[in-house]
Design an enzyme around this catalytic site. Structure first.
Site, short mmCIF file in Angstrom:
data_model
loop_
_atom_site.label_atom_id
_atom_site.label_comp_id
_atom_site.label_asym_id
_atom_site.label_seq_id
_atom_site.Cartn_x
_atom_site.Cartn_y
_atom_site.Cartn_z
N GLU A 89 0.85 -1.19 0.00
CA GLU A 89 0.00 0.00 0.00
C GLU A 89 0.89 1.24 0.00
O GLU A 89 1.18 1.82 1.06
CB GLU A 89 -0.94 0.00 1.20
CG GLU A 89 -1.99 1.09 1.12
CD GLU A 89 -3.00 1.03 2.26
OE1 GLU A 89 -3.87 1.92 2.30
OE2 GLU A 89 -2.94 0.10 3.08
N LYS A 105 -3.41 -14.33 18.52
CA LYS A 105 -3.78 -14.05 17.13
C LYS A 105 -5.28 -14.14 16.88
O LYS A 105 -5.73 -14.56 15.82
CB LYS A 105 -3.02 -14.98 16.18
CG LYS A 105 -1.51 -14.84 16.30
CD LYS A 105 -0.75 -15.96 15.64
CE LYS A 105 0.73 -15.82 15.94
NZ LYS A 105 1.52 -16.96 15.45
N ASP A 151 6.18 -11.78 13.76
CA ASP A 151 5.10 -12.67 13.33
C ASP A 151 3.91 -11.79 12.93
O ASP A 151 3.24 -11.23 13.78
CB ASP A 151 4.71 -13.60 14.47
CG ASP A 151 3.70 -14.67 14.06
OD1 ASP A 151 3.00 -14.47 13.05
OD2 ASP A 151 3.62 -15.70 14.75
N HIS A 177 -4.52 8.17 -2.95
CA HIS A 177 -4.44 6.78 -3.38
C HIS A 177 -4.34 6.68 -4.91
O HIS A 177 -3.54 5.90 -5.44
CB HIS A 177 -5.66 6.00 -2.88
CG HIS A 177 -5.48 5.46 -1.50
ND1 HIS A 177 -5.12 4.16 -1.26
CD2 HIS A 177 -5.59 6.05 -0.28
CE1 HIS A 177 -5.03 3.96 0.05
NE2 HIS A 177 -5.32 5.10 0.66
#
Length: 353
Positions: free
Chosen positions: A37, A168, A244, A339
């Site tokens: 991005e 997670k 991670d 963007h």
């Protein structure tokens, strides 16, 4: 290099510098962000510029740190489970000795539990030095579980992980009890900088934060989360520093606060579940070693210092991106223009900076 060991080439740039002060680090540093991005780089860069224009910069306070692993045991009945839970605190010194035997750096700092029917969920909390601590906590919990099964009558093995950690997954317990580093970042921005650099006003940012981050997230059913896009900055930072990446699930659960102080903007991001480390899996890669060294997180220091420094830099990076995005969203069309301009320019997708 074989396909099994290929390295994905995610575009990375260094942005900044940004200024940080607080109880862990007083520094000015650029930060690496690996992302597809591309507008994230100039967005974080704008927030970093704001931090450099203030005397204290981003004040980052590390409030707490711990890594957790929950085990599950089955008891003959609830009363037996309750007696087993009571024995945990009674014998905590013995349990701490067991953990010390598993690792030079692991320390047992707390135990929580919950009983449902005849099931006992035990949440062990550890200090883990410079490691994020997943494996260290699991190894210690495995040893503790074996000891409990051997010494407490009426219980049997359920699982080495009972999902009461929680790892997670988006849950309330991590924000309440803590998992990883709990960091609060604050930035006080003078009115003129808000106008000249962010092209908005404190009042507009405060109003948007209430309506979007607080009310909008409430209506959406968010879990202990009220922010615009913590996950964007965390993923970019995690990939660049060998973390991670799946830990952005709980890491992105945090709260953005904004106050209008007579035209000046007080802006804060709280990240209670920031899981980072400077040793362990992923840290041996060349680019990771280079990035951690450049961030000042490869120094000879007491265990845990480098990881704490990395955590406050990560949290400050989150604030930079969060501030810039909210400011952009106070102005009609600004976000989409950025963007379109950046993501249609393929030259911005080159690796490195």
């Amino acid at each position: 290099m074989s396909e099994a060991h290929a390295i994905a080439g995610v575009p990375m740039k260094w942005v900044g510098p940004l200024r940080i002060s607080g109880n862990i680090a007083d520094t000015e540093t650029h930060v690496p962000l690996a992302t597809y991005e591309s507008p994230l780089w100039p967005s974080v860069g704008r927030g970093a510029k704001v931090s450099m224009l203030t005397e204290a910069g981003i004040v980052a306070t590390l409030v707490d740190e711990r890594m957790t692993r929950s085990v599950l045991v089955e008891a003959t009945d609830a009363a037996t489970a309750h007696r087993a839970a009571q024995s945990l605190e009674t014998n905590i010194d013995e349990l701490r000795d067991i953990v010390r035997g598993c690792s030079r750096f692991a320390r047992l700092i707390g135990i929580r539990h919950e009983i449902t029917a005849n099931l006992l969920f035990i949440r062990f909390e550890f200090a883990t030095g410079d490691a994020s601590g997943h494996n260290m906590a699991t190894l210690a919990s495995d040893a503790l579980l074996k000891h409990l099964l051997h010494t407490i009558p009426g219980i049997s093995y359920g699982s080495i992980s009972g999902n009461y950690c929680t790892d997670k997954k988006a849950t309330a317990i991590n924000g309440i009890l803590g998992r990883g580093k709990n960091v609060v970042t604050e930035l006080l921005i003078p009115r003129q900088i808000v106008t000249d650099v962010l092209h908005t006003t404190a009042a507009k940012v405060v109003e948007l934060n209430i309506r979007k981050n607080l009310l909008g997230t409430l209506l959406a059913g968010g879990i202990r989360s009220a922010n615009a896009h913590f996950a964007n900055m965390l993923l970019g930072f995690y990939l660049a520093t060998g973390q991670d990446a799946a830990n952005i699930v709980e890491g992105s659960q945090g709260v953005t606060m904004a106050e209008d102080r007579d035209g000046d903007l007080y802006f804060s991001c709280t990240l209670p579940n920031l899981i980072v480390g400077t040793v362990g899996n992923g840290k041996g890669l060349g680019f990771v070693e280079t990035n951690l060294t450049r961030l000042g997180c490869r120094t000879e220091a007491e265990p845990g210092h480098n990881a704490r420094r990395l955590a406050v830099i990560a949290a400050a990076t989150v604030l930079c991106g969060e501030l810039s995005l909210l400011a952009a969203q106070t102005n009609p069309g600004e976000l989409m223009r950025a963007h379109i301009q950046l993501e249609r320019d393929n030259t911005t997708a080159k690796v490195g900076a």
